[in-house]
Write an enzyme that holds these catalytic residues in place. Structure first.
Site, PDB file in Angstrom:
ATOM      1  N   LYS A  26      -9.059   5.980   8.730  1.00 30.83           N
ATOM      2  CA  LYS A  26      -8.572   5.020   9.685  1.00 30.83           C
ATOM      3  C   LYS A  26      -8.741   5.677  11.221  1.00 30.83           C
ATOM      4  CE  LYS A  26      -4.609   2.055   9.996  1.00 30.83           C
ATOM      5  NZ  LYS A  26      -3.166   1.800   9.560  1.00 30.83           N
ATOM      6  N   SER A  86      -2.445  -2.978   7.940  1.00 25.85           N
ATOM      7  CA  SER A  86      -3.397  -2.838   8.869  1.00 25.85           C
ATOM      8  C   SER A  86      -4.537  -1.793   8.396  1.00 25.85           C
ATOM      9  CB  SER A  86      -2.669  -2.264  10.057  1.00 25.85           C
ATOM     10  OG  SER A  86      -2.311  -0.817   9.699  1.00 25.85           O
ATOM     11  N   SER A 112       0.816  -0.889   5.225  1.00 22.72           N
ATOM     12  CA  SER A 112      -0.472  -0.737   5.563  1.00 22.72           C
ATOM     13  C   SER A 112      -1.495  -0.234   4.944  1.00 22.72           C
ATOM     14  CB  SER A 112      -0.458  -0.351   7.158  1.00 22.72           C
ATOM     15  OG  SER A 112      -0.166  -1.247   8.103  1.00 22.72           O
TER      16      SER A 112
END
Lengths: 94, 486
Positions: free
Chosen positions: B77, B152, B176
């Protein structure tokens, strides 16, 4: 409505955000919606309950005060929007 | 095509049936072919990946010792710092940021021999549940390109689900990792707070953030956990405990395991078809020998509002550093420093990030601190006490991961409706405990996620129950057809 446009302007100033007029109106509407949804917390009896800032039972993590490698200056400055003689340069402060 | 797992590829690599370079090239070709539709990646590190793969192959041919993930291509990420590789948090304010150092997890994964394919898209600063808040572009769900991948960490989930990366890391502050894992049909684990170093993770809400893996099955989840957990003196909240070999929990047996079903996570707000799948999985676990009983976590409904005070409060402080002085965006022609700060921040941050900064600043401001922030911290304690009590009786709890399957872009335009996406995952972050999302079947052709919740450092029980279900069910290994991207 819980907060006013003046509150939005004050909080934006504290947050160092220069909002446009349209943004202020949108933030006012959304922040009030969010704050309304938090009213439910007033129904919870929290008398005698300790605030929990952190879940782990860790206190005062210390280490030996020993010299260790730090980042080289050019690496630290490599992202600077503006630099001058090994320093970050900014617009005038006073 | 069967999607590959770490444990499957490890054998192929060890037997020299495939080289790390070939495997990396296959992954890069796949990204080249389908990522213009999926849009999982913000940055692809093609040259670096091939270079690292060659080094692994050379070491192998010389008979040198190799790490447990040697040659496995993965993605991170884009809120985990990677030295000399752009790290943006999917924010315009960090659009050009090249970190001068690497996050601990990246160092650990490199040490284990895995190969970074690139950095994945996310909601800006990890604030959101759909990747629609990315400052660059949204990521699409590999199961249906009209739907969000969740967020997310939506880019990481989509990269693993589509077969672009074998595994990926995400971060989880209120769901997330788990919610996008659920939406994309992969395994996602949020470890116990403190089990994985946050050094080099760009902070959103420091008392809640935790890094964890996205994988294609439970065995891979244990393998990645082995690589990323451990104490780190560079993270003062890192837990000094003994970290187990997580693969020893991969046992196909849950006889007499005590499983609690918290009633507050079912009924209103949960789609009936999703609830039906979760009930089906619970029945299966009972058949396999688990002792299942309903229970109650009475403060569950207060977790969401408490989170939306605590997380924004922490973010308002953490994001104060983005001021245009040392890195990232800076507006030009500002006359003085305050105007430079304020205009840089207005231009650099998206609307949701600004909202949370303002909400947090308000909750911490003079006159409101006790009513909001302090109250929320007390409620947080009550939420944690609910879990403490439940774990006196149960080895693990089961809930849905998300109230629905993946939704279409634009369909959760209302702020509160989007926040409610995390209603089943947020209480776990407030309590700092681990939770794993396992795919379990489809509703309307989209994956459903089953959430296993454990006590602090009880990841072993979660892996054991998830592994057992995986070994005894055909519902947990899901693979999208990728019709829309071919």
């Amino acid at each position: 409505m819980k907060i006013s446009i003046k509150d939005v302007e004050y909080v934006a100033l504290l947050s160092r955000l220069e909002l446009t007029e349209a943004e202020k109106v949108e933030q006012l509407r959304e922040l009030n919606k969010i704050l309304d949804s938090m009213e439910v917390l007033n129904k919870v009896d929290t008398s005698g309950v300790e605030p929990l800032a952190h879940v782990l039972p860790i206190y005062n993590v210390l280490r030996e005060d020993e010299l260790r490698a730090t980042l080289p200056k050019e690496k630290v400055l490599q992202n600077a929007p503006e630099e001058d003689e090994g320093m970050f340069k900014v617009p005038k402060i006073v | 095509m069967e999607l590959s797992t770490i444990h499957g590829l490890r054998d192929l690599l060890a037997n020299r049936e495939i080289s790390a370079e070939e495997l990396t090239n296959q992954a890069l070709e796949k990204i080249e072919k389908i990522d213009d539709k999926i849009k999982a990646f913000v940055t692809v590190t093609k040259d670096e990946a091939i270079q690292v793969a060659r080094e692994i192959d050379q070491k192998r041919s010389k008979g040198e010792s190799l790490g447990p993930l040697a040659g496995i291509p993965m993605a991170l990420k884009d809120n985990m710092c990677t030295e000399d590789i752009k790290t943006t948090c999917s924010s315009k304010i960090l659009y050009n940021f090249i970190p001068p150092y690497s996050a601990k997890v990246y160092e650990k994964l490199l040490g284990a021999g895995s190969i970074l394919l690139g950095k994945t898209n996310m909601d800006e600063f990890a604030m959101g549940s759909s990747t629609e808040n990315s400052g660059f572009f949204p990521t699409c769900n590999p199961w249906d390109l009209n739907c969000v991948p969740g967020g997310s960490s939506g880019g990481s989930a989509a990269a693993v689900a589509s077969g672009e990366a074998v595994f990926a890391l995400g971060s989880d502050t209120g769901g997330s990792i788990r919610q996008p894992a659920s939406f994309c049909g992969v395994v996602g684990l949020k470890p116990t707070y403190g089990a994985v170093s946050r050094y080099g993770l760009i902070a959103y809400a420091s008392s809640l953030d935790q890094i964890g893996p996205f994988t294609r099955d439970v065995t891979d989840c244990a393998l990645v956990m082995n690589a990323i957990t451990g104490h780190d003196s560079f993270d003062s909240t890192s837990a000094l405990v003994d970290y187990p070999d997580y693969t020893r929990f991969l046992v196909n047996d849950i006889k007499d395991m005590r499983i609690g079903i918290p009633r507050e996570y079912f009924g209103e707000g949960i789609e009936p078809e999703v609830e039906a799948k979760i009930r089906e999985a619970i029945n299966k676990l009972e058949e396999l020998g688990a002792v299942v009983e309903e229970c109650s976590l009475p403060h569950t409904q207060y977790a969401l509002p408490a989170y939306y005070i605590i997380a924004p409060a922490e973010c308002s402080s953490n994001l104060a550093r983005y001021d245009g002085v040392r890195y990232g965006l800076r507006v030009e022609d500002a006359d003085d420093i305050v105007s430079m700060f304020s205009r840089t921040r207005d231009q650099g941050f998206g609307i949701e990030v600004k909202r949370r900064i303002m909400l947090g600043t308000y909750a911490l401001s003079s006159g409101y601190y006790d009513a909001y922030y302090l109250k929320a911290l007390k409620v947080r304690n009550l939420v944690k006490q609910d879990f403490d009590k439940a774990f006196e009786k149960f080895d693990c709890l089961i809930t849905p991961t998300a109230p629905s399957v993946a939704f279409e872009f634009g369909s959760k335009a209302d702020t509160i409706a989007m926040y409610k996406q995390d209603v089943c995952t947020i209480p776990i972050n407030l309590a700092g405990i681990p939770a794993l999302s396992l795919p379990y079947g489809l509703v309307n052709n989209m994956p459903v996620g089953l959430q296993f919740v454990g006590k602090a450092f009880g990841e072993g029980n979660l892996l054991r129950v998830a592994y057992t279900l995986e070994q005894n069910s055909d519902q947990t290994r899901l693979e999208p057809s990728l019709e829309g991207v071919k």
